[in-house]
Design a protein around this motif. Structure first.
Motif, PDB file in Angstrom:
ATOM      1  N   ILE A  15     114.622 -46.040  -9.715  1.00  0.00           N
ATOM      2  CA  ILE A  15     115.127 -44.738  -8.959  1.00  0.00           C
ATOM      3  C   ILE A  15     114.358 -43.625  -8.283  1.00  0.00           C
ATOM      4  O   ILE A  15     114.063 -42.905  -7.251  1.00  0.00           O
ATOM      5  CB  ILE A  15     116.807 -43.951  -9.314  1.00  0.00           C
ATOM      6  N   LYS A  16     113.255 -42.977  -9.822  1.00  0.00           N
ATOM      7  CA  LYS A  16     112.048 -41.969  -9.384  1.00  0.00           C
ATOM      8  C   LYS A  16     111.094 -42.200  -8.031  1.00  0.00           C
ATOM      9  O   LYS A  16     111.021 -41.944  -7.244  1.00  0.00           O
ATOM     10  CB  LYS A  16     111.685 -41.991 -10.477  1.00  0.00           C
ATOM     11  N   ASN A  19     112.545 -42.576  -4.689  1.00  0.00           N
ATOM     12  CA  ASN A  19     113.267 -41.554  -3.906  1.00  0.00           C
ATOM     13  C   ASN A  19     111.141 -41.759  -2.803  1.00  0.00           C
ATOM     14  O   ASN A  19     111.308 -40.411  -3.182  1.00  0.00           O
ATOM     15  CB  ASN A  19     113.753 -40.715  -4.301  1.00  0.00           C
ATOM     16  N   GLU A  20     110.758 -42.000  -3.685  1.00  0.00           N
ATOM     17  CA  GLU A  20     109.330 -41.972  -3.229  1.00  0.00           C
ATOM     18  C   GLU A  20     109.132 -42.842  -2.722  1.00  0.00           C
ATOM     19  O   GLU A  20     107.933 -42.882  -1.374  1.00  0.00           O
ATOM     20  CB  GLU A  20     107.981 -41.817  -4.539  1.00  0.00           C
ATOM     21  N   GLU A  87     122.450 -37.019  -4.071  1.00  0.00           N
ATOM     22  CA  GLU A  87     121.454 -37.031  -5.083  1.00  0.00           C
ATOM     23  C   GLU A  87     120.072 -37.841  -4.806  1.00  0.00           C
ATOM     24  O   GLU A  87     118.835 -37.563  -4.968  1.00  0.00           O
ATOM     25  CB  GLU A  87     121.850 -37.307  -5.872  1.00  0.00           C
ATOM     26  N   ASN A  88     120.368 -38.394  -4.083  1.00  0.00           N
ATOM     27  CA  ASN A  88     119.601 -39.925  -3.714  1.00  0.00           C
ATOM     28  C   ASN A  88     118.883 -40.728  -2.559  1.00  0.00           C
ATOM     29  O   ASN A  88     118.733 -41.374  -2.321  1.00  0.00           O
ATOM     30  CB  ASN A  88     119.303 -40.711  -5.166  1.00  0.00           C
ATOM     31  N   ARG A  89     118.772 -39.152  -1.181  1.00  0.00           N
ATOM     32  CA  ARG A  89     119.110 -39.748  -0.107  1.00  0.00           C
ATOM     33  C   ARG A  89     117.777 -40.444   0.450  1.00  0.00           C
ATOM     34  O   ARG A  89     117.972 -41.718   1.099  1.00  0.00           O
ATOM     35  CB  ARG A  89     118.681 -38.383   0.592  1.00  0.00           C
ATOM     36  N   LYS A  90     116.561 -39.976   0.238  1.00  0.00           N
ATOM     37  CA  LYS A  90     116.065 -40.357  -0.048  1.00  0.00           C
ATOM     38  C   LYS A  90     115.476 -42.592  -0.348  1.00  0.00           C
ATOM     39  O   LYS A  90     114.820 -43.650  -0.013  1.00  0.00           O
ATOM     40  CB  LYS A  90     114.322 -40.342   0.011  1.00  0.00           C
ATOM     41  N   ALA A  91     115.625 -42.641  -1.845  1.00  0.00           N
ATOM     42  CA  ALA A  91     115.848 -43.627  -2.005  1.00  0.00           C
ATOM     43  C   ALA A  91     117.520 -44.440  -1.185  1.00  0.00           C
ATOM     44  O   ALA A  91     116.952 -46.143  -1.136  1.00  0.00           O
ATOM     45  CB  ALA A  91     116.414 -43.345  -3.921  1.00  0.00           C
ATOM     46  N   HIS A  94     115.870 -45.993   1.634  1.00  0.00           N
ATOM     47  CA  HIS A  94     114.602 -47.069   1.652  1.00  0.00           C
ATOM     48  C   HIS A  94     115.922 -48.215   1.293  1.00  0.00           C
ATOM     49  O   HIS A  94     115.216 -49.508   1.586  1.00  0.00           O
ATOM     50  CB  HIS A  94     113.852 -46.797  -0.068  1.00  0.00           C
TER      51      HIS A  94
END
Length: 189
Positions: A15-16, A19-20, A87-91, A94
């Motif tokens: 998940i981290k 998000n990147e 909480e994990n918008r970028k994820a 993606h």
């Protein structure tokens, strides 16, 4: 206990990373390096990175089901269920932008369905609506919510989901109960 810890660590690292960077830029090699485990350990739990994604959505769906209760409105239930996305918008971007978009769509569809089916059942207490109509009403709102969330993600989640969901709740307040009452009156005919 150690197995649960390792599995959770792999999910958290994934998940981290998600998000990147985009999903297709995450490899098993990256995950095992970040976790400090070997490839065999990874493959003991998962067949590939897509299996992790699938498990995350299944876990989040189950958490939403477990957390949702009869004291929540459908709006509150839906916001609880979409907490992971917020909480994990970028994820989420993606996944949405990847070949695995269907996993995300299914997750949203299932969350919407769970929330609406439970809510329609709660509202129908004391109303003799047919079970077919209850399913139809829940399905209608499930599809509408799913599409709204997908449009929200496509617009890069610019609007606050709390504001949107609560506004929809205000605009359509009472419509589910009204539809259920109509079903009951149609059954009486």
């Amino acid at each position: 206990m150690a197995q649960q810890y390792t599995r959770k660590m792999i999910r958290d690292v994934f998940i981290k990373m998600l998000n990147e960077r985009s999903l297709n830029k995450i490899t098993v090699k990256d995950i095992v390096r970040a976790c400090g485990v070997n490839r065999n350990t990874f493959y003991y739990y998962y067949t590939d990175v897509y299996a992790i994604l699938s498990e995350i959505f299944q876990t989040e769906l189950q958490a939403a089901i477990d957390e949702y209760n009869d004291t929540l409105s459908w709006e509150e239930g839906f916001l609880v269920a979409t907490k992971f996305a917020s909480e994990n918008r970028k994820a989420i971007y993606h996944v949405y932008d990847s070949m695995q978009r269907e996993e995300l769509e299914n997750y949203i569809y299932n969350v919407s369905g769970t929330v609406m089916i439970r809510y329609v059942e709660k509202v129908s207490d004391g109303i003799s609506a047919s079970s077919g109509d209850k399913k139809l009403i829940a399905s209608f709102y499930q599809c509408a919510l799913t599409e709204m969330v997908l449009r929200w993600i496509a617009s890069r989640m610019k609007e606050d989901p709390d504001t949107i969901i609560r506004r929809i709740g205000q605009l359509f307040d009472g419509n589910i109960a009204l539809s259920l009452k109509r079903s009951a009156s149609l059954n009486d005919v």
